[in-house]
Design a protein around this motif. Structure first.
Motif: not given
Length: 93
Positions: A5-8, A75-77, A79-80, A83, A86-87
């Motif tokens: 899931a995307r990180m807050d 932001s999008e890059d 956060l992607d 994710a 983290q995975n």
């Protein structure tokens, strides 16, 4: 493997305990070292990972990257990438 899931934006991520992030001068890049080997990070990934200290929220990390590289809309890059990291188990929030 399922996507994380995307990180807050308020999360304060850090490099997972199994990994050690360091800059390799010979390779001119950031690497993640772990017992079984090494992951060579591209320039963008290295810049993001080098800012993960467990103290700063994602929103601040993004703001600093945008300031340091005189750009916007990261932001999008970021956060992607977080994710994916983290995975892979490289990052803990």
């Amino acid at each position: 493997m399922t996507a994380a899931a995307r990180m807050d934006l308020s999360a304060c991520p850090k490099v997972a305990a199994l990994y050690r992030l360091q800059y390799e001068e010979v390779q001119k890049s950031w690497v993640l070292l772990y017992p079984e080997g090494m992951v060579k990070l591209n320039a963008s990934a290295g810049e993001i990972m080098s800012r993960l200290d467990g103290q700063r929220p994602v929103s601040e990390i993004i703001a600093r990257l945008e300031r340091d590289f005189n750009t916007g809309n990261l932001s999008e890059d970021v956060l992607d990438f977080l994710a994916i990291a983290q995975n892979q188990g490289w990052v803990k929030a």
